[in-house]
Design an enzyme around this catalytic site. Structure first.
Site, PDB file in Angstrom:
ATOM      1  N   LYS A 110       0.757  -1.151  -0.021  1.00 11.92           N
ATOM      2  CA  LYS A 110      -0.063   0.021  -0.087  1.00 11.92           C
ATOM      3  C   LYS A 110       0.935   1.229   0.145  1.00 11.92           C
ATOM      4  O   LYS A 110       0.402   2.378  -0.593  1.00 11.92           O
ATOM      5  CB  LYS A 110      -0.813  -0.002   1.212  1.00 11.92           C
ATOM      6  CG  LYS A 110      -1.659  -1.209   1.259  1.00 11.92           C
ATOM      7  CD  LYS A 110      -2.962  -1.330   0.573  1.00 11.92           C
ATOM      8  CE  LYS A 110      -3.528  -2.599   0.807  1.00 11.92           C
ATOM      9  NZ  LYS A 110      -4.760  -2.628  -0.048  1.00 11.92           N
TER      10      LYS A 110
HETATM   11  C1  LIG Z   1      -0.834  -7.834   2.382  1.00  9.29           C
HETATM   12  C2  LIG Z   1      -2.105  -7.661   1.596  1.00  9.29           C
HETATM   13  N1  LIG Z   1      -2.210  -8.600   0.480  1.00  9.29           N
HETATM   14  C3  LIG Z   1      -2.993  -8.533  -0.606  1.00  9.29           C
HETATM   15  C4  LIG Z   1      -4.012  -7.591  -0.510  1.00  9.29           C
HETATM   16  C5  LIG Z   1      -5.208  -7.396  -1.456  1.00  9.29           C
HETATM   17  O1  LIG Z   1      -5.018  -6.607  -2.327  1.00  9.29           O
HETATM   18  P1  LIG Z   1      -6.306  -5.973  -2.888  1.00  9.29           P
HETATM   19  O2  LIG Z   1      -7.097  -5.569  -1.813  1.00  9.29           O
HETATM   20  O3  LIG Z   1      -5.816  -4.847  -3.987  1.00  9.29           O
HETATM   21  O4  LIG Z   1      -6.844  -6.875  -3.833  1.00  9.29           O
HETATM   22  C6  LIG Z   1      -4.136  -6.749   0.746  1.00  9.29           C
HETATM   23  C7  LIG Z   1      -5.317  -5.859   0.966  1.00  9.29           C
HETATM   24  O5  LIG Z   1      -5.412  -4.884   0.023  1.00  9.29           O
HETATM   25  C8  LIG Z   1      -3.077  -6.841   1.651  1.00  9.29           C
HETATM   26  O6  LIG Z   1      -3.110  -5.764   2.538  1.00  9.29           O
HETATM   27  N1  LIG Z   2      -6.602  -5.131   2.074  1.00  7.00           N
HETATM   28  C1  LIG Z   2      -7.037  -3.886   2.366  1.00  7.00           C
HETATM   29  C2  LIG Z   2      -8.184  -3.554   2.221  1.00  7.00           C
HETATM   30  C3  LIG Z   2      -8.657  -2.154   1.360  1.00  7.00           C
HETATM   31  O1  LIG Z   2      -8.195  -2.236   0.414  1.00  7.00           O
HETATM   32  P1  LIG Z   2      -8.027  -0.824  -0.768  1.00  7.00           P
HETATM   33  O2  LIG Z   2      -7.099  -1.267  -1.597  1.00  7.00           O
HETATM   34  O3  LIG Z   2      -9.365  -0.673  -1.194  1.00  7.00           O
HETATM   35  O4  LIG Z   2      -7.621   0.174   0.279  1.00  7.00           O
HETATM   36  C4  LIG Z   2      -6.460  -3.244   3.434  1.00  7.00           C
HETATM   37  O5  LIG Z   2      -5.418  -3.689   3.899  1.00  7.00           O
HETATM   38  O6  LIG Z   2      -6.966  -2.516   4.005  1.00  7.00           O
END
Ligand SMILES: Cc1ncc(COP(=O)(O)O)c(C=O)c1O
Ligand SMILES: N[C@@H](CCOP(=O)(O)O)C(=O)O
Length: 461
Positions: A110
């Protein structure tokens, strides 16, 4: 470049307005009107670029309302906070490439987008002399990355909702130990889906949104997806040469933002073979890809808590393309979901889905087994989310095409699971060790829109 809504209810808007709008005012998600196309020759020219230079080339294809020098500066400042000179390095173990996305301040993928978004918000707010009240939902990683992306920035308050007791202890500490006056953590008695529903309801209350200048940090914000597109290109350039060009990506998936960024890269012309959508027991998207079964069930807690999600918000962006950009059909699909708890697809649509994606659901036992066996064979420690993707890749992707697994978090964020799987303690980075014993601040409340609204109004500084 202008942006439109999946639900067809807004006039095209410029990039900066799209960033500030977050969720489209018609309840849909914003998408660019078109995708810049990248030629084979251009890809070859990009091989020697640094991450930051590549990011500039890719992002500027979607942005025509920020002067190039300012955009470069925003990008350079965003990635100056990363601990690895390559920002998202690729390593190879056991026949798979691992794209390490966890070298940012909060040790999860993120940071790649939220450091950029934090700087972008600051830039636009200064230009417009405005304030912003961010409201976001997290299953653990977006929250801390967003808080660290905007802390100390002028004119910004941030409110983050997380499901109480359902993140890892380190994830919770990364959020709740930030006690700055403008940072508010709300632990909701419920699931991530409850948190996301509340956030979307606040954005859909247009009067409230306007009155309180709401801003979005979740991947409903197009800038989040855009910044994540860059590392697909970066990884592709690292693992191919002029002769060998095919690559598949395995993406641990929850809210469908990360894998949608891969889909965007493919739409831009990046030669991607398969996008492998890897889920844990919360496998609605795997059922969708494999069987056309997009039906809601309850969220269950797993060893990869950030993926404990049922209703993936970015799925709507994909539906828009699956329905050939027919907004009425997108609206119809969400009506069907509301009324029947499912969306149904034709066999022609499923053939197209399966041409783009493969999918596997990896359960907790398989996740822990993968962390353990990968560690024994290679010495490398996978976090549980990454392990879901690696296991899916080893099981499903042919080895004669380069397999890139997105490593979405550092294993130290999920020490308990990793320790259980490897029977050894995970080395703890200094940033995490320092969290223990720090004062924390967090408010607990029900999954209740009105309670969250009241709290929000009372705490805007
Ligand atoms: C460590 C981790 N892996 C994978 C995901 C999944 O990614 P996305 O929500 O973009 O599908 C998340 C949350 O978003 C996460 O925090
Ligand atoms: N897995 C995410 C959930 C939120 O997803 P986002 O990509 O829409 O912000 C988290 O870690 O919060």
């Amino acid at each position: 470049m202008h942006y439109i809504s999946t639900r067809g209810g807004i006039q095209p808007i410029a990039f900066k307005d799209a960033v500030m709008m977050g969720l489209a005012t018609d309840g849909g998600l914003l998408l660019p009107e078109a995708y810049p196309q990248v030629s084979r020759q251009q890809l070859e020219e990009w091989r020697s670029l640094s991450y930051q230079e590549l990011a500039f080339h890719i992002i500027s294809g979607f942005v025509d309302d920020i002067p190039p020098a300012d955009l470069k500066d925003l990008i350079n400042r965003s990635y100056a906070t990363f601990s690895h000179p390559e920002i998202t390095p690729v390593v190879k173990h056991d026949g798979v490439y691992i794209l390490e996305l966890f070298h940012g301040v909060t040790l999860a993928f993120k940071d790649v987008a939220l450091q950029f978004l934090g700087n972008l918000f600051e830039y636009i707010l200064a230009e417009r002399n405005e304030q912003l009240n961010i409201i976001g939902a997290t299953s653990g990683d977006t929250g801390s990355a967003a808080i660290h992306g905007v802390r100390g920035k002028k004119g910004i308050n941030i409110f983050i909702l997380h499901p109480h007791g359902k993140t890892s202890p380190v994830q919770a500490l990364q959020m709740t130990t930030v006690t700055d006056a403008n940072v508010h953590n709300i632990a909701v008695s419920g699931t991530f889906d409850d948190c996301q529903d509340i956030v979307k309801a606040l954005f859909n209350d247009l009067e409230f949104k306007k009155k309180y200048s709401l801003g979005a940090v979740n991947s409903i914000n197009w800038a989040r997806v855009l910044a994540q597109v860059v590392y697909y290109f970066y990884a592709w350039l690292r693992v191919t040469d002029e002769d060998e060009r095919k690559v598949s990506f395995s993406v641990p998936t929850g809210n469908f933002g990360d894998i949608f960024a891969g889909y965007v890269a493919k739409k831009m012309g990046l030669p991607i073979d398969k996008l492998l959508l890897a889920t844990n027991e919360n496998n609605i998207l795997t059922r969708f890809v494999n069987d056309g079964d997009y039906s809601l069930s309850d969220v269950v807690s797993t060893a990869s808590p950030s993926m404990d999600i049922q209703l993936a918000s970015n799925f709507e962006r994909y539906l828009f393309y699956l329905y050939n950009q027919d907004s009425a059909r997108v609206r119809g699909a969400f009506t069907q979901l509301k009324e029947q708890g499912r969306i149904t697809f034709s066999s022609e649509e499923m053939a197209r889905v399966q041409a783009d994606f493969a999918s596997a659901s990896v359960d907790q036992a398989q996740t822990l087994e993968t962390i353990g066996s990968f560690n024994r064979e290679t010495g490398y420690i996978l976090d549980p989310h990454t392990a879901v993707g690696v296991r899916a890749a080893l099981d499903l992707l042919p080895a004669d095409i380069a397999r890139v697994c997105l490593a979405t978090a550092h294993p130290a964020k999920f020490g308990e699971a990793v320790e259980k799987a490897t029977s050894a303690a995970t080395p703890i980075p200094p940033g995490i060790a320092a969290l223990h014993g720090k004062p924390t601040r967090c408010d607990l409340m029900d999954a209740d829109l009105e309670q969250v609204k009241d709290f929000f109004i009372k705490h805007i500084v």
